[in-house]
Design an enzyme around this catalytic site. Structure first.
Site, PDB file in Angstrom:
ATOM      1  N   SER A   1     -34.055 -67.201-104.998  1.00 25.98           N
ATOM      2  CA  SER A   1     -33.295 -66.844-106.186  1.00 25.98           C
ATOM      3  C   SER A   1     -34.245 -66.494-107.339  1.00 25.98           C
ATOM      4  O   SER A   1     -35.134 -65.665-107.152  1.00 25.98           O
ATOM      5  CB  SER A   1     -32.359 -68.009-106.538  1.00 25.98           C
ATOM      6  OG  SER A   1     -31.396 -67.623-107.467  1.00 25.98           O
TER       7      SER A   1
ATOM      8  N   ASP B   1     -23.964 -64.577 -99.146  1.00 22.86           N
ATOM      9  CA  ASP B   1     -24.419 -64.676-100.544  1.00 22.86           C
ATOM     10  C   ASP B   1     -23.847 -63.492-101.327  1.00 22.86           C
ATOM     11  O   ASP B   1     -24.129 -62.346-100.992  1.00 22.86           O
ATOM     12  CB  ASP B   1     -25.953 -64.656-100.566  1.00 22.86           C
ATOM     13  CG  ASP B   1     -26.538 -64.844-101.962  1.00 22.86           C
ATOM     14  OD1 ASP B   1     -25.762 -64.862-102.946  1.00 22.86           O
ATOM     15  OD2 ASP B   1     -27.770 -64.984-102.054  1.00 22.86           O
TER      16      ASP B   1
ATOM     17  N   HIS C   1     -24.935 -68.277-101.607  1.00 20.93           N
ATOM     18  CA  HIS C   1     -26.262 -68.243-102.219  1.00 20.93           C
ATOM     19  C   HIS C   1     -27.026 -69.547-101.962  1.00 20.93           C
ATOM     20  O   HIS C   1     -28.234 -69.550-101.774  1.00 20.93           O
ATOM     21  CB  HIS C   1     -26.097 -68.006-103.721  1.00 20.93           C
ATOM     22  CG  HIS C   1     -27.383 -67.806-104.464  1.00 20.93           C
ATOM     23  ND1 HIS C   1     -28.253 -66.778-104.158  1.00 20.93           N
ATOM     24  CD2 HIS C   1     -27.952 -68.484-105.490  1.00 20.93           C
ATOM     25  CE1 HIS C   1     -29.297 -66.845-104.972  1.00 20.93           C
ATOM     26  NE2 HIS C   1     -29.149 -67.865-105.786  1.00 20.93           N
TER      27      HIS C   1
END
Lengths: 382, 196
Positions: free
Chosen positions: A157, A322, A355
């Site tokens: 991320s 995600d 995610h």
């Protein structure tokens, strides 16, 4: 409490602090006159100093990535699933460094620290950090630790964005770069979610323009809402359905505005818990760093030209469910790297967790990272 | 070296930039990297194969070839290779065209559905051929386009594709004078080296 620490765990760890007195010029044009970084290390640096791996954390992460802080500690570090003896990032082989980013609220200099210029807490006056500023501060810590070149810089991320920035700004200082569940820049939708989170915080009456410390309070409700919103974007529709469905807390509809459904109560719990432990000014700052990240901007939007700087091998990875940083976003990075003729491998991992999947020990994912790191060791110095 | 890889290797210039479509476990690219110092990527759909490539240090990109290759720049590779997968793609003609759009040269290998055993199986049994070389029943075969060497060469002619070299071999990648005499009848695998 871990009654007994598992054999594949790094065990008890304690954070270290590095103090820096040389000013750090920042992208915003401001600078930090002095600062400290808190970090943890796992494993042993080899004699050639060639087995060091830097872990970059995401939005709400910190330096405590693996192991336990005490025998009373309930949960291990945030990426314990992947860091430890025999795990993907094998601490029997590698020396792992995990830093709390500047602007954070877990020990590195940030909004809750005292501003040496005023003697008061920085609060909202703490400079807004850009990803490149973090990377610069991380490079200084690497100097301090005697690490000239990382075997790899790894992050998921926002952490993946730091890894990518490393490859651009310090091409000679890493051999491998693992960019997991990231994006080359935020979309309008991503920024929109961040903006709602920020508005939730700044519109909390307890925010006091960011000077809430002086009022002995914190914008708990706003931070809670920000986290609840964020949390939805970390999960997938499928994983929420699987986990909560439409399950009712009391088995019936109560015809009031309390939490009827399990999912409501879960989000409230997550939000409240987070607001107890996290600083609102840090949250604001971290979301801004995300919004501003766009390395191609310096190259007229040409990501391939930007990544032409890089010298390392890349691993890019995404997760099928995600939607915060969907696989297509990772593919943008891959395409630019291919266009720039950089060494890159890419895998979209089939995983239901959304995610958040990047934090889970999914078999293919663990083997992917482990295989990539092993191939870097086999390859010799470039 | 696997014999088919050895044939292909002859056609790859040292230091060239190659793309291997459906690269499997990365054996070919690994060999070409070691012996020809090539750069480039494999495109692969299967996760286990991708993990094996990464472990070997072969650069591999997860991709379903049926999604097309439109996002890859024209003439961005020296050679684009596809071994034993063309018959498994949804639009083989589009793939061949794309190979020569993104690459200066292309190398394609595929099994010959005109081999005499296949012909006789179908004519004698009246059923779709199942053999050691083509072990799948009709409903589970990944081979969705059946074509012969002659079919392929007709396609190349129609599309203005120049065949630089053709090598026809049996399943053990051996050749003999009989195969050379009657390639479309006796050859089991063909390796084509092509350009525009």
């Amino acid at each position: 409490m871990p009654i007994e620490i598992p054999a594949d765990n790094v065990g008890l760890v304690s954070p270290q602090i590095a103090q820096f007195d040389e000013a750090l010029p920042l992208r915003s044009g401001r600078s930090l006159a002095e600062y400290q970084l808190v970090y943890e290390t796992y494993g042993t640096l080899n004699a050639g100093r060639s087995n060091a791996i830097l872990i970059c954390h995401a939005l709400s992460g910190n330096h405590h990535a693996a192991g336990y802080l005490s025998m009373e500690d309930r949960k291990p570090g945030w990426w314990d699933a992947c860091i430890g003896p025999g795990k993907a990032i094998d601490t029997n082989k590698y020396f792992v460094v995990s830093i709390n980013n500047l602007g954070g609220c877990h020990g590195s200099t940030g909004p809750t620290s005292l501003d040496p210029a005023t003697g008061r807490r920085y609060g909202p006056d703490f400079p807004i950090m850009a990803v490149r500023d973090w990377v610069k501060s991380q490079a200084r810590l690497a100097d301090r630790l005697g690490i000239e070149q990382w075997l790899a810089v790894v992050g998921g991320s926002l952490g993946g964005m730091q890894a990518l920035r490393w490859s651009i700004d310090y091409p000679e200082r890493l051999r491998g770069c693992a960019v997991i569940a990231a994006a080359p820049k935020l979309s309008a939708q991503n920024i929109a979610f961040n903006e709602v989170a920020r508005q939730a915080i700044v519109s909390d009456p307890d925010f006091h323009e960011g000077h809430y410390y002086e009022h002995n309070t914190k914008p708990r409700r706003g931070l809670m809402l920000a986290r609840m919103l964020g949390h939805i974007t970390y999960l997938s529709d499928g994983s929420m359905r699987e986990k909560f469905g439409r399950d009712l807390r009391t088995g019936k509809l109560n015809f009031n505005f309390d939490a009827d459904f399990e999912v409501e109560s879960y989000l409230r719990y997550q939000g409240e818990n987070f607001s107890d432990h996290f600083d609102a000014n840090t949250y604001l700052l971290m979301t801004k760093a995300l919004d501003y990240f766009d390395p191609a901007r310096d190259f007229d939007g040409d990501l391939a030209a930007c990544l032409a700087q890089a010298r390392c091998r890349f691993l890019v990875s995404s997760f099928s469910t995600d939607w915060r940083f969907a696989p297509e976003r990772s593919e943008e990075i891959v395409k630019a790297l291919m266009r720039a003729r950089k060494a890159v491998s890419y895998l979209e991992i089939d995983a239901p967790q959304g995610h958040d999947a990047f934090l889970f020990p999914i078999d293919e994912y663990v083997r992917l990272i482990g295989g990539f790191l092993a191939s870097l060791t086999a390859g010799g110095k470039h | 070296m696997r014999p088919d890889l050895e044939y292909i290797s002859q056609w790859i210039k040292p230091g060239s930039h190659v793309l291997d479509l459906g690269c499997g476990d990365g054996s070919l690219l690994d060999q070409l990297r070691q012996h020809k110092a090539v750069t480039g990527y494999g495109l692969e759909i299967d996760t286990q194969n991708i993990l094996e490539c990464v472990r070997k240090g072969v650069d591999v990109v997860h991709r379903d070839l049926n999604d097309g290759l439109d996002d890859i720049d024209d003439q961005s590779f020296d050679t684009v290779i596809m071994t034993q997968s063309l018959q498994q793609t949804r639009k083989p003609d589009a793939i061949v065209e794309a190979m020569l759009r993104i690459g200066r040269e292309a190398v394609v290998t595929f099994p010959n559905f005109g081999h005499w055993t296949v012909r006789s199986y179908l004519s004698i049994h009246g059923r779709m051929p199942v053999s050691e070389n083509l072990p799948y029943t009709w409903y589970e075969t990944p081979n969705i386009h059946f074509f012969t060497f002659r079919d392929f060469e007709v396609l190349c002619r129609e599309r203005g594709i120049k065949i630089l070299t053709r090598t026809v071999v049996d399943r053990n990648h051996k050749s003999n004078w009989r195969i050379q005499m009657l390639p479309n009848f006796l050859g089991e695998i063909a390796l084509y080296h092509m350009t525009r």
